[in-house]
Write a protein that holds these residues in place. Sequence first.
Motif, PDB file in Angstrom:
ATOM      1  N   SER A   1       0.823  -1.209   0.000  1.00 29.94           N
ATOM      2  CA  SER A   1       0.000   0.000   0.000  1.00 29.94           C
ATOM      3  C   SER A   1       0.858   1.260   0.000  1.00 29.94           C
ATOM      4  O   SER A   1       0.533   2.252  -0.654  1.00 29.94           O
ATOM      5  CB  SER A   1      -0.936   0.008   1.218  1.00 29.94           C
ATOM      6  N   MET A   2       1.998   1.215   0.701  1.00 28.93           N
ATOM      7  CA  MET A   2       2.863   2.388   0.746  1.00 28.93           C
ATOM      8  C   MET A   2       3.666   2.529  -0.542  1.00 28.93           C
ATOM      9  O   MET A   2       3.928   3.640  -1.005  1.00 28.93           O
ATOM     10  CB  MET A   2       3.766   2.325   1.968  1.00 28.93           C
ATOM     11  N   ARG A   3       4.063   1.400  -1.136  1.00 28.78           N
ATOM     12  CA  ARG A   3       4.736   1.485  -2.436  1.00 28.78           C
ATOM     13  C   ARG A   3       3.810   2.097  -3.473  1.00 28.78           C
ATOM     14  O   ARG A   3       4.237   2.875  -4.329  1.00 28.78           O
ATOM     15  CB  ARG A   3       5.190   0.097  -2.886  1.00 28.78           C
ATOM     16  N   ARG A   4       2.541   1.749  -3.408  1.00 35.31           N
ATOM     17  CA  ARG A   4       1.576   2.274  -4.374  1.00 35.31           C
ATOM     18  C   ARG A   4       1.423   3.784  -4.222  1.00 35.31           C
ATOM     19  O   ARG A   4       1.177   4.496  -5.205  1.00 35.31           O
ATOM     20  CB  ARG A   4       0.219   1.584  -4.200  1.00 35.31           C
ATOM     21  N   GLU A   5       1.551   4.301  -2.996  1.00 30.74           N
ATOM     22  CA  GLU A   5       1.387   5.732  -2.766  1.00 30.74           C
ATOM     23  C   GLU A   5       2.651   6.537  -3.056  1.00 30.74           C
ATOM     24  O   GLU A   5       2.610   7.758  -3.144  1.00 30.74           O
ATOM     25  CB  GLU A   5       0.953   5.980  -1.312  1.00 30.74           C
ATOM     26  N   ALA A   6       3.798   5.849  -3.191  1.00 26.80           N
ATOM     27  CA  ALA A   6       5.053   6.555  -3.459  1.00 26.80           C
ATOM     28  C   ALA A   6       5.078   7.083  -4.891  1.00 26.80           C
ATOM     29  O   ALA A   6       4.480   6.498  -5.797  1.00 26.80           O
ATOM     30  CB  ALA A   6       6.238   5.630  -3.215  1.00 26.80           C
ATOM     31  N   GLU A   7       5.783   8.190  -5.088  1.00 23.99           N
ATOM     32  CA  GLU A   7       5.957   8.755  -6.438  1.00 23.99           C
ATOM     33  C   GLU A   7       7.265   8.312  -7.082  1.00 23.99           C
ATOM     34  O   GLU A   7       7.343   8.199  -8.306  1.00 23.99           O
ATOM     35  CB  GLU A   7       5.923  10.287  -6.385  1.00 23.99           C
ATOM     36  N   TYR A   8       8.303   8.074  -6.260  1.00 26.69           N
ATOM     37  CA  TYR A   8       9.616   7.760  -6.819  1.00 26.69           C
ATOM     38  C   TYR A   8      10.326   6.678  -5.995  1.00 26.69           C
ATOM     39  O   TYR A   8      10.146   6.581  -4.783  1.00 26.69           O
ATOM     40  CB  TYR A   8      10.517   9.006  -6.855  1.00 26.69           C
ATOM     41  N   ARG A   9      11.128   5.908  -6.700  1.00 24.90           N
ATOM     42  CA  ARG A   9      12.080   4.984  -6.075  1.00 24.90           C
ATOM     43  C   ARG A   9      13.479   5.420  -6.513  1.00 24.90           C
ATOM     44  O   ARG A   9      13.756   5.501  -7.710  1.00 24.90           O
ATOM     45  CB  ARG A   9      11.819   3.549  -6.513  1.00 24.90           C
ATOM     46  N   LEU A  10      14.353   5.695  -5.554  1.00 26.12           N
ATOM     47  CA  LEU A  10      15.733   6.053  -5.838  1.00 26.12           C
ATOM     48  C   LEU A  10      16.608   4.876  -5.411  1.00 26.12           C
ATOM     49  O   LEU A  10      16.661   4.530  -4.231  1.00 26.12           O
ATOM     50  CB  LEU A  10      16.130   7.332  -5.097  1.00 26.12           C
ATOM     51  N   HIS A  11      17.289   4.265  -6.383  1.00 25.27           N
ATOM     52  CA  HIS A  11      18.013   3.006  -6.185  1.00 25.27           C
ATOM     53  C   HIS A  11      19.513   3.288  -6.150  1.00 25.27           C
ATOM     54  O   HIS A  11      20.130   3.569  -7.184  1.00 25.27           O
ATOM     55  CB  HIS A  11      17.658   2.056  -7.335  1.00 25.27           C
TER      56      HIS A  11
ATOM     57  N   ALA B   1      -5.452  -1.467 -15.673  1.00 28.06           N
ATOM     58  CA  ALA B   1      -6.484  -2.472 -15.453  1.00 28.06           C
ATOM     59  C   ALA B   1      -6.493  -3.020 -14.034  1.00 28.06           C
ATOM     60  O   ALA B   1      -7.530  -3.043 -13.362  1.00 28.06           O
ATOM     61  CB  ALA B   1      -6.311  -3.626 -16.459  1.00 28.06           C
ATOM     62  N   GLU B   2      -5.329  -3.455 -13.541  1.00 31.39           N
ATOM     63  CA  GLU B   2      -5.268  -4.161 -12.262  1.00 31.39           C
ATOM     64  C   GLU B   2      -4.689  -3.328 -11.130  1.00 31.39           C
ATOM     65  O   GLU B   2      -4.756  -3.744  -9.974  1.00 31.39           O
ATOM     66  CB  GLU B   2      -4.431  -5.442 -12.414  1.00 31.39           C
ATOM     67  N   GLY B   3      -4.135  -2.188 -11.428  1.00 33.88           N
ATOM     68  CA  GLY B   3      -3.517  -1.383 -10.387  1.00 33.88           C
ATOM     69  C   GLY B   3      -2.202  -1.940  -9.882  1.00 33.88           C
ATOM     70  O   GLY B   3      -1.760  -1.628  -8.781  1.00 33.88           O
ATOM     71  N   ASP B   4      -1.546  -2.807 -10.691  1.00 31.17           N
ATOM     72  CA  ASP B   4      -0.254  -3.365 -10.298  1.00 31.17           C
ATOM     73  C   ASP B   4       0.796  -2.262 -10.233  1.00 31.17           C
ATOM     74  O   ASP B   4       0.803  -1.340 -11.046  1.00 31.17           O
ATOM     75  CB  ASP B   4       0.195  -4.431 -11.308  1.00 31.17           C
ATOM     76  N   ILE B   5       1.702  -2.382  -9.268  1.00 31.86           N
ATOM     77  CA  ILE B   5       2.737  -1.372  -9.073  1.00 31.86           C
ATOM     78  C   ILE B   5       3.863  -1.579 -10.090  1.00 31.86           C
ATOM     79  O   ILE B   5       4.381  -2.691 -10.227  1.00 31.86           O
ATOM     80  CB  ILE B   5       3.301  -1.440  -7.647  1.00 31.86           C
ATOM     81  N   ARG B   6       4.230  -0.530 -10.778  1.00 28.97           N
ATOM     82  CA  ARG B   6       5.300  -0.595 -11.763  1.00 28.97           C
ATOM     83  C   ARG B   6       6.253   0.576 -11.559  1.00 28.97           C
ATOM     84  O   ARG B   6       5.894   1.590 -10.949  1.00 28.97           O
ATOM     85  CB  ARG B   6       4.726  -0.559 -13.186  1.00 28.97           C
ATOM     86  N   THR B   7       7.469   0.445 -12.066  1.00 33.94           N
ATOM     87  CA  THR B   7       8.425   1.549 -12.017  1.00 33.94           C
ATOM     88  C   THR B   7       8.933   1.839 -13.426  1.00 33.94           C
ATOM     89  O   THR B   7       9.149   0.927 -14.208  1.00 33.94           O
ATOM     90  CB  THR B   7       9.624   1.229 -11.098  1.00 33.94           C
TER      91      THR B   7
ATOM     92  N   THR C   1       1.082   2.733 -11.644  1.00 34.24           N
ATOM     93  CA  THR C   1       0.251   1.540 -11.500  1.00 34.24           C
ATOM     94  C   THR C   1      -0.409   1.237 -12.836  1.00 34.24           C
ATOM     95  O   THR C   1      -0.682   2.143 -13.626  1.00 34.24           O
ATOM     96  CB  THR C   1      -0.846   1.730 -10.428  1.00 34.24           C
ATOM     97  N   SER C   2      -0.648  -0.037 -13.070  1.00 34.54           N
ATOM     98  CA  SER C   2      -1.277  -0.431 -14.328  1.00 34.54           C
ATOM     99  C   SER C   2      -2.729   0.027 -14.354  1.00 34.54           C
ATOM    100  O   SER C   2      -3.390   0.128 -13.319  1.00 34.54           O
ATOM    101  CB  SER C   2      -1.206  -1.948 -14.511  1.00 34.54           C
TER     102      SER C   2
END
Length: 290
Positions: free
Chosen positions: A153-163, A182-188, A179-180
């Motif tokens: 849930s928190m990953r979905r609310e994040a705007e950025y990932r800094l690796h 259709a399914e709302g899958d989390i993507r980067t 997020t996708s």
Amino acid sequence: MSVSYYDLVAQEREQKEDLSDTEFWDSLMSGVYGQRAGDAKLIIDAEDSEKGCGKTGLAVFLAKILSGVFDYDFSEEDMTLSGAEYLRRVREHPGEEQPSVIILDELAGAGAGHAYREMSGQNVELGNWWQLMRKKRIVTLATVPHWGKVSKSMRREAEYRLHCLKEPIGYFKAYEVTTSFAEGDIRTRGLDDERIGFPDMPSRNDRHYNYLDERKDRLLASATTDADALHEDEQPKRVDPEEIREDERKKTRVEIAQSMRNTGLSGREVADIIDCSHTWVYENTVNPDA
């Protein structure tokens, strides 16, 4: 007198890339200052969950850069080590007229945002606040060993990932969180073809970095794994969402609504943000000025 972003960049230019000349920076500034005029949540992790890749240093560096841009007085109180401490600081921050910055170091530590505690009380409150923080315009810089350790849930609310890269140390790759349809899958989605550099804060004897590092050392020397005083031998347990009682969910919602009213929002404004009736807000909260 606050230091401008461009002055800080000039100090780093001899050995680091210009952060302002990146797609990541343009995207971040657009979110804060553009039509949305909102907040931003950045999760900072490391390649292969390696230690010593500069996650905390990057968080402190960005916090100081952003504070200079926002003309915000970044302080030691803005560097938090627990979910409860972070939420207290969120409530103290200015409203929508002033962008600001908070660091939440070790986000997944002992339950604060941990994926295995997806539906714990603190995780629910953190996730709800991340949904509702647009009016606060806070840029949150949260560090974690690996992105996957953060609750979905928190990953979905994040705007950025800094690796942060383990080789060479002092560089990171920026990703936009989506997020996708259709399914709302989390993507980067990768931003910038080139890695982005940041300075070695420990070697510069940066006082903010040193303060946070000393706090972590004291925490490690204590009998707990987290500033919320959770015991080291407590094992994270996955809880079925259906096991959370309705009154517990309502309590969390009431607490969030009351916290928002304490910042000066009216009952109708709170109702619009958390998507409920203003009657419910007035019945379940009190006016702090009354």
